[in-house]
Design a protein around this motif. Structure first.
Motif, mmCIF file in Angstrom:
data_model
loop_
_atom_site.group_PDB
_atom_site.id
_atom_site.type_symbol
_atom_site.label_atom_id
_atom_site.label_comp_id
_atom_site.label_asym_id
_atom_site.label_seq_id
_atom_site.Cartn_x
_atom_site.Cartn_y
_atom_site.Cartn_z
ATOM 1 N N ILE A 35 0.840 -1.205 0.000
ATOM 2 C CA ILE A 35 0.000 0.000 0.000
ATOM 3 C C ILE A 35 0.873 1.252 0.000
ATOM 4 O O ILE A 35 0.548 2.249 -0.656
ATOM 5 N N GLU A 36 1.996 1.226 0.736
ATOM 6 C CA GLU A 36 2.929 2.359 0.714
ATOM 7 C C GLU A 36 3.433 2.615 -0.704
ATOM 8 O O GLU A 36 3.555 3.776 -1.132
ATOM 9 N N ASN A 37 3.725 1.553 -1.435
ATOM 10 C CA ASN A 37 4.147 1.710 -2.836
ATOM 11 C C ASN A 37 3.022 2.295 -3.687
ATOM 12 O O ASN A 37 3.262 3.126 -4.571
ATOM 13 N N ALA A 38 1.782 1.863 -3.399
ATOM 14 C CA ALA A 38 0.637 2.400 -4.140
ATOM 15 C C ALA A 38 0.444 3.884 -3.843
ATOM 16 O O ALA A 38 0.091 4.667 -4.730
ATOM 17 N N VAL A 39 0.692 4.291 -2.595
ATOM 18 C CA VAL A 39 0.607 5.712 -2.239
ATOM 19 C C VAL A 39 1.638 6.513 -3.023
ATOM 20 O O VAL A 39 1.333 7.590 -3.560
ATOM 21 N N GLN A 40 2.857 6.015 -3.090
ATOM 22 C CA GLN A 40 3.912 6.720 -3.819
ATOM 23 C C GLN A 40 3.580 6.830 -5.305
ATOM 24 O O GLN A 40 3.779 7.882 -5.925
ATOM 25 N N THR A 41 3.053 5.745 -5.877
ATOM 26 C CA THR A 41 2.695 5.760 -7.300
ATOM 27 C C THR A 41 1.566 6.742 -7.571
ATOM 28 O O THR A 41 1.609 7.523 -8.537
ATOM 29 N N ALA A 42 0.542 6.736 -6.719
ATOM 30 C CA ALA A 42 -0.594 7.651 -6.895
ATOM 31 C C ALA A 42 -0.154 9.100 -6.701
ATOM 32 O O ALA A 42 -0.596 9.995 -7.434
ATOM 33 N N THR A 43 0.728 9.342 -5.734
ATOM 34 C CA THR A 43 1.221 10.704 -5.501
ATOM 35 C C THR A 43 2.049 11.185 -6.675
ATOM 36 O O THR A 43 1.943 12.350 -7.094
ATOM 37 N N LEU A 44 2.875 10.305 -7.215
ATOM 38 C CA LEU A 44 3.679 10.668 -8.382
ATOM 39 C C LEU A 44 2.793 11.001 -9.575
ATOM 40 O O LEU A 44 3.071 11.950 -10.323
ATOM 41 N N ARG A 45 1.717 10.255 -9.758
ATOM 42 C CA ARG A 45 0.769 10.534 -10.836
ATOM 43 C C ARG A 45 0.141 11.908 -10.657
ATOM 44 O O ARG A 45 0.006 12.686 -11.611
ATOM 45 N N LEU A 46 -0.245 12.239 -9.422
ATOM 46 C CA LEU A 46 -0.838 13.553 -9.137
ATOM 47 C C LEU A 46 0.168 14.665 -9.409
ATOM 48 O O LEU A 46 -0.168 15.683 -10.023
ATOM 49 N N LYS A 47 1.398 14.494 -8.965
ATOM 50 C CA LYS A 47 2.428 15.512 -9.197
ATOM 51 C C LYS A 47 2.704 15.689 -10.684
ATOM 52 O O LYS A 47 2.948 16.801 -11.157
ATOM 53 N N GLN A 48 2.683 14.592 -11.421
ATOM 54 C CA GLN A 48 2.926 14.669 -12.861
ATOM 55 C C GLN A 48 1.841 15.491 -13.553
ATOM 56 O O GLN A 48 2.133 16.327 -14.412
ATOM 57 N N LEU A 49 0.587 15.255 -13.194
ATOM 58 C CA LEU A 49 -0.504 16.029 -13.787
ATOM 59 C C LEU A 49 -0.409 17.500 -13.413
ATOM 60 O O LEU A 49 -0.729 18.382 -14.209
ATOM 61 N N MET A 50 0.031 17.761 -12.184
ATOM 62 C CA MET A 50 0.168 19.142 -11.721
ATOM 63 C C MET A 50 1.451 19.798 -12.235
ATOM 64 O O MET A 50 1.588 21.014 -12.151
ATOM 65 N N ASN A 51 2.378 18.970 -12.750
ATOM 66 C CA ASN A 51 3.718 19.443 -13.090
ATOM 67 C C ASN A 51 4.389 20.046 -11.855
ATOM 68 O O ASN A 51 5.060 21.078 -11.908
ATOM 69 N N TYR A 52 4.189 19.360 -10.728
ATOM 70 C CA TYR A 52 4.749 19.787 -9.446
ATOM 71 C C TYR A 52 6.049 19.031 -9.232
ATOM 72 O O TYR A 52 6.073 17.897 -8.770
ATOM 73 N N VAL A 53 7.153 19.657 -9.624
ATOM 74 C CA VAL A 53 8.458 19.008 -9.563
ATOM 75 C C VAL A 53 9.048 19.237 -8.178
ATOM 76 O O VAL A 53 9.746 20.228 -7.925
#
Length: 450
Positions: free
Chosen positions: A203-221
């Motif tokens: 689940i921790e890995n799933a959190v990281q993957t979902a957060t990375l997806r959100l940052k990518q859409l936001m272009n939040y580097v």
């Protein structure tokens, strides 16, 4: 000493500032606003909109007359034609000419006017597409946001499971040492704890993957952790049982359908442009020319000065031309037929998209109602499973039930809690979609309130 204090203050301010930023709470509205400001794909739509706007401006400029200027200079050797007398000469000479010409369409079957209208509709379609892309991005952010919320909630449930198992494992170890518990129970608890630890890691890995997806859409580097805050209260509206009325309202303002309608109007203007090719065209034109020729001499054989030749060699022209299309292998009429077919195609596409949207809307409203009922039922079940687990835990500690019954109650509670979390997040997404159907861009309204 004073300088050291200044450096210390600056250092502390930077550390505290970075810490505050790293701990910043992100609401859904803030995530969407940030994405709209920084998403790369949206910038492409903005560029395309500017290009279409420039096309509109240029189509209007095409109504102005075209003006061009020209000049030439040359040095002739050997036997050549004198541009002043058109006679052959055998001497080397220099010549220089200047010209200015202009033309304007008097009538060309309203081609320019139709082109202006065509570019206007294309520009409107481009503007609607940019707005639609912004709306799509907002919902992509919404889904990604609630994915992170869901997995973080699941992580909290997994942590509680691990903590409860660790506590019970310590108790069981002590009881096993005293002979009050069988070693098989101890081994079973250790095996379940390892499985729960593995589940928490996944689940921790799933959190990281979902957060990375959100940052990518936001272009939040940034590698900073995003603390998401879901503060919106869930309010279920009973007035969602009229999909046809909601659909009719939605299609009147939806940027996606407005873009299709604008493209349809642009296609109709293509038909007008094709028909204009069948009409005669009238052009008016004029020109001014002059030049300097080294062979142009006076009675004494001296080359006449440049200023005099520039004045004396002037010639002007005014004229008009008429072009009548008589036969072009039926290409013009073929273009008219194809333009009519393109209009039919655009209308069919519009109706097809509306039909898809209607059934998608009906499906979303049906799912919204079902998820509302499902969420309420899972909440009730969660309360019951919580009581059942506490009772099972007490009985297990007292040795009244075996370890299998204990884990059945424990896992059932965890599963119900995860279902409550899942149904809630999906329900929130559907509620946001319903708001959008009603013409409410929830991220704009929340931002204005703040």
């Amino acid at each position: 000493m004073f300088r050291i204090q200044i450096y210390l203050i600056i250092f502390l301010s930077l550390v505290v500032g970075n810490s505050v930023w790293a701990q910043k709470n992100w609401t859904l509205t803030q995530c969407i606003s940030y994405a709209i400001e920084n998403n790369i794909n949206l910038k492409e739509y903005e560029i395309l909109e500017k290009i279409s706007l420039e096309d509109v401006r240029q189509s209007r400029r095409n109504m102005l007359p075209g003006i061009s200027a020209s000049t030439s200079a040359g040095l002739n050797f050997g036997r050549s034609i004198d541009p002043n007398t058109n006679a052959y000469v055998d001497t080397e000479f220099f010549n220089n000419s200047y010209g200015l010409s202009s033309s304007i369409a008097v009538f060309n079957g309203f081609r320019i006017q139709n082109r202006i209208q065509y570019q206007k509709f294309k520009q409107q379609a481009s503007e609607y597409l940019r707005t639609n892309a912004t709306d799509n991005l907002a919902f992509e952010i919404t889904i990604a946001f609630f994915d992170v919320v869901y997995y973080k909630g699941m992580l909290e449930i997994a942590k509680e499971q691990v903590e409860a198992s660790e506590l019970n494992l310590k108790t069981t170890e002590r009881k096993t040492e005293l002979g009050l518990k069988a070693k098989t129970d101890l081994l079973e608890m250790r095996a379940n704890l390892e499985q729960e630890e593995l589940n928490k890691i996944q689940i921790e890995n799933a959190v990281q993957t979902a957060t990375l997806r959100l940052k990518q859409l936001m272009n939040y580097v940034s590698r900073d952790e995003m603390n998401l805050v879901d503060e919106a209260p869930l309010v279920y509206s009973e007035e969602v049982n009229q999909p046809q009325q909601l659909f009719d309202q939605f299609t009147t303002w939806s940027p996606y359908y407005r873009s299709i309608e604008a493209n349809l109007k642009a296609t109709e203007k293509v038909l007008s442009l094709s028909r204009s090719e069948l009409y005669p065209s009238v052009w008016a034109s004029g020109s001014f020319n002059t030049g300097f020729y080294e062979t142009n001499t006076d009675e004494l054989g001296n080359t006449i000065r440049f200023s005099e030749q520039f004045k004396n060699n002037r010639n002007q022209y005014l004229g008009a031309s008429l072009s009548i299309p008589i036969f072009n292998r039926w290409a013009g009429r073929s273009d008219v037929k194809k333009a009519k077919l393109e209009i039919e195609r655009a209308k069919t596409n519009l109706e097809d998209e509306k039909q898809k949207m209607f059934f998608e809307m009906v499906n979303n409203l049906t799912e919204l109602e079902a998820m509302h009922k499902e969420y309420k039922q899972y909440v009730k079940r969660s309360e019951v499973d919580e009581l059942a687990y506490r009772a099972a835990d007490r009985k297990f500690q007292q040795g009244l039930i075996d370890i299998n019954d204990y884990y059945i109650a424990k896992n059932r509670l965890a599963n119900t809690q995860s279902q409550v979390l899942r149904s809630r997040t999906q329900w929130e997404i559907k509620m946001k979609i319903l708001e959008f159907y009603k013409g409410q861009r929830f991220w704009e309204e929340e931002e204005s309130v703040q």
